[in-house]
Write a protein that holds these residues in place. Structure first.
Motif, mmCIF file in Angstrom:
data_model
loop_
_atom_site.group_PDB
_atom_site.id
_atom_site.type_symbol
_atom_site.label_atom_id
_atom_site.label_comp_id
_atom_site.label_asym_id
_atom_site.label_seq_id
_atom_site.Cartn_x
_atom_site.Cartn_y
_atom_site.Cartn_z
ATOM 1 N N TYR A 169 9.805 -9.392 -38.675
ATOM 2 C CA TYR A 169 10.814 -10.432 -38.834
ATOM 3 C C TYR A 169 11.822 -10.150 -39.935
ATOM 4 N N GLY A 206 14.816 -14.511 -41.992
ATOM 5 C CA GLY A 206 14.255 -13.809 -40.850
ATOM 6 C C GLY A 206 12.799 -14.114 -40.599
ATOM 7 N N THR A 229 13.483 -7.392 -32.530
ATOM 8 C CA THR A 229 13.239 -6.754 -33.828
ATOM 9 C C THR A 229 13.213 -5.231 -33.696
ATOM 10 N N LEU A 254 15.433 -9.474 -39.084
ATOM 11 C CA LEU A 254 16.262 -10.601 -38.649
ATOM 12 C C LEU A 254 17.095 -11.147 -39.803
#
Length: 145
Positions: A96, A111, A86, A99
């Motif tokens: 997250y 994500g 990340t 993602l």
């Protein structure tokens, strides 16, 4: 000793269900109660039960100590690797949301979900390995007296 064979048979019957429940807690922990730590303890409890009933050598034939050591490192690397990924994608450690935009949008889960899943997997592997290694250490010690 009549009870000993009964304990062995009951243990052989229970261990698959304990493992199944541990995997359920691991893979559904991001949607409900549970997660990596709880699943790791449950999975380690199955191995420890096997070791208590059948002996340390028997459980170490199933999961050798070298494999447990590698699992400890692998779990930590999965956890830390997710955080470093990340960062490399432009976010903060374990952010997250980055993602979502970088890893095959539309194909992989969102994500947030993917990040939690991978981190909990790393925690589960680490906890299982550490609890098992603690059992191996205490069960394998020599009596001083």
């Amino acid at each position: 000793m009549i009870a000993f064979p009964i304990i062995r048979v009951v243990t052989k019957l229970l261990i698959p269900y304990i493992l199944l429940f541990g995997f359920y807690v691991q893979f559904h922990g991001d949607f409900g109660p549970g997660g990596g730590f709880q699943a790791g303890v449950i999975l380690a409890a199955a191995l420890i039960l096997y070791g208590l009933v059948f002996g340390l050598q028997a459980v170490q034939r199933v999961v050798p100590a070298w494999a447990v050591e590698k699992m400890m490192a692998m779990g930590v690397l999965i956890y830390a690797g997710t955080g470093i990924t990340t960062i490399l994608l432009g976010g903060k450690f374990l952010d997250y949301e980055v993602l979502d935009h970088h890893l095959l949008p539309g194909i992989l889960p969102h994500g947030q979900h993917l990040g939690i899943f991978v981190v909990e997997l790393g925690v589960g592997i680490t906890v299982t390995a550490v609890m098992t290694m603690i059992f191996y250490t205490f069960a394998g010690r020599k009596h001083v007296l």
